[in-house]
Design an enzyme around this catalytic site. Structure first.
Site, PDB file in Angstrom:
ATOM      1  N   HIS A  64       0.866  -1.195  -0.145  1.00 56.19           N
ATOM      2  CA  HIS A  64       0.065   0.055  -0.107  1.00 56.19           C
ATOM      3  C   HIS A  64       1.110   1.183  -0.015  1.00 56.19           C
ATOM      4  O   HIS A  64       1.956   1.209   0.306  1.00 56.19           O
ATOM      5  CB  HIS A  64      -0.822   0.094   1.462  1.00 56.19           C
ATOM      6  CG  HIS A  64      -2.049  -0.944   1.232  1.00 56.19           C
ATOM      7  ND1 HIS A  64      -3.086  -1.038   1.989  1.00 56.19           N
ATOM      8  CD2 HIS A  64      -2.224  -1.995   0.271  1.00 56.19           C
ATOM      9  CE1 HIS A  64      -3.842  -2.078   1.757  1.00 56.19           C
ATOM     10  NE2 HIS A  64      -3.469  -2.638   0.512  1.00 56.19           N
ATOM     11  N   GLU A  66       0.861   4.026   1.721  1.00 54.30           N
ATOM     12  CA  GLU A  66       1.281   4.472   3.283  1.00 54.30           C
ATOM     13  C   GLU A  66       2.460   3.729   3.746  1.00 54.30           C
ATOM     14  O   GLU A  66       3.477   3.904   4.158  1.00 54.30           O
ATOM     15  CB  GLU A  66       0.253   4.448   4.278  1.00 54.30           C
ATOM     16  CG  GLU A  66      -0.827   5.444   3.834  1.00 54.30           C
ATOM     17  CD  GLU A  66      -2.038   4.460   3.039  1.00 54.30           C
ATOM     18  OE1 GLU A  66      -3.144   5.058   3.339  1.00 54.30           O
ATOM     19  OE2 GLU A  66      -1.731   3.730   2.594  1.00 54.30           O
ATOM     20  N   CYS A  91      -6.082   2.179   5.549  1.00 56.16           N
ATOM     21  CA  CYS A  91      -6.877   0.974   5.695  1.00 56.16           C
ATOM     22  C   CYS A  91      -6.622   0.558   7.280  1.00 56.16           C
ATOM     23  O   CYS A  91      -5.787   0.550   7.888  1.00 56.16           O
ATOM     24  CB  CYS A  91      -6.369  -0.421   4.891  1.00 56.16           C
ATOM     25  SG  CYS A  91      -4.763  -0.825   5.211  1.00 56.16           S
ATOM     26  N   CYS A 102      -2.368  -0.056   7.435  1.00 50.37           N
ATOM     27  CA  CYS A 102      -2.093   1.063   7.290  1.00 50.37           C
ATOM     28  C   CYS A 102      -2.252   1.960   8.293  1.00 50.37           C
ATOM     29  O   CYS A 102      -1.293   2.697   9.188  1.00 50.37           O
ATOM     30  CB  CYS A 102      -2.247   1.862   5.912  1.00 50.37           C
ATOM     31  SG  CYS A 102      -1.377   1.031   4.546  1.00 50.37           S
TER      32      CYS A 102
END
Length: 161
Positions: A64, A66, A91, A102
């Site tokens: 992801h 981040e 998320c 995240c």
């Protein structure tokens, strides 16, 4: 005439928009996926200097935005007081069970603020509560809904209804 830096220093709203536009540009670099959002993230230190950035699927198909940016910094003490700019809400649950969400990663890093453009719709993971989770733990979360359409634009191939 003022420089971009002077304008950002004088107007925090301009600063947030500047960094979010940078994150949106990063989201455009994401390899397209039918099963995941294209997201960009920028981490900015308390001094207003970019510390790291990342985007979805930058280093592997499951990373992801981040996560990618945070991984570049490790346990960097500058994360305390930093701001994460993410085009999408961090998320709170992952479809990939072997990876931490995240929101948890942001909490563990000691980040002070998160700025997002749009909330995660229940397309891949139902009931994302990343914003609520961060706020419950004292993280300031700002939303820039006027930039949501631009931040979603690279995800138009997905059913965003």
């Amino acid at each position: 005439m003022t420089t971009d830096f002077e304008e950002r220093e004088a107007n925090p709203g301009t600063t947030h928009r500047f960094w979010m536009h940078h994150a949106i540009g990063l989201a455009r670099l994401c390899p397209r996926s039918p099963t995941a959002f294209s997201v960009g993230a920028v981490i900015v230190g308390a001094d207003g200097i970019e510390l790291a950035h990342g985007y979805s699927r930058e280093t592997d198909p499951k990373v992801h935005a981040e996560e990618s940016a945070l991984d570049k910094l490790g346990d960097d003490p500058r994360l305390t007081g930093a701001t994460v700019y993410s085009t999408l809400e961090p998320c709170s649950r992952r479809a990939s069970p072997d990876r931490a969400p995240c929101a948890e990663r942001i909490l563990a890093a000691g980040v002070a603020r998160v700025v997002i453009a749009w909330r995660e719709p229940a397309i891949f993971v139902a009931d994302c509560v990343g914003v609520e989770q961060l706020r419950e733990h004292g993280i300031e979360v700002l939303e820039l809904p006027d930039l949501a359409a631009e931040a979603m634009s690279m995800n138009r191939h997905l059913d965003l209804s």
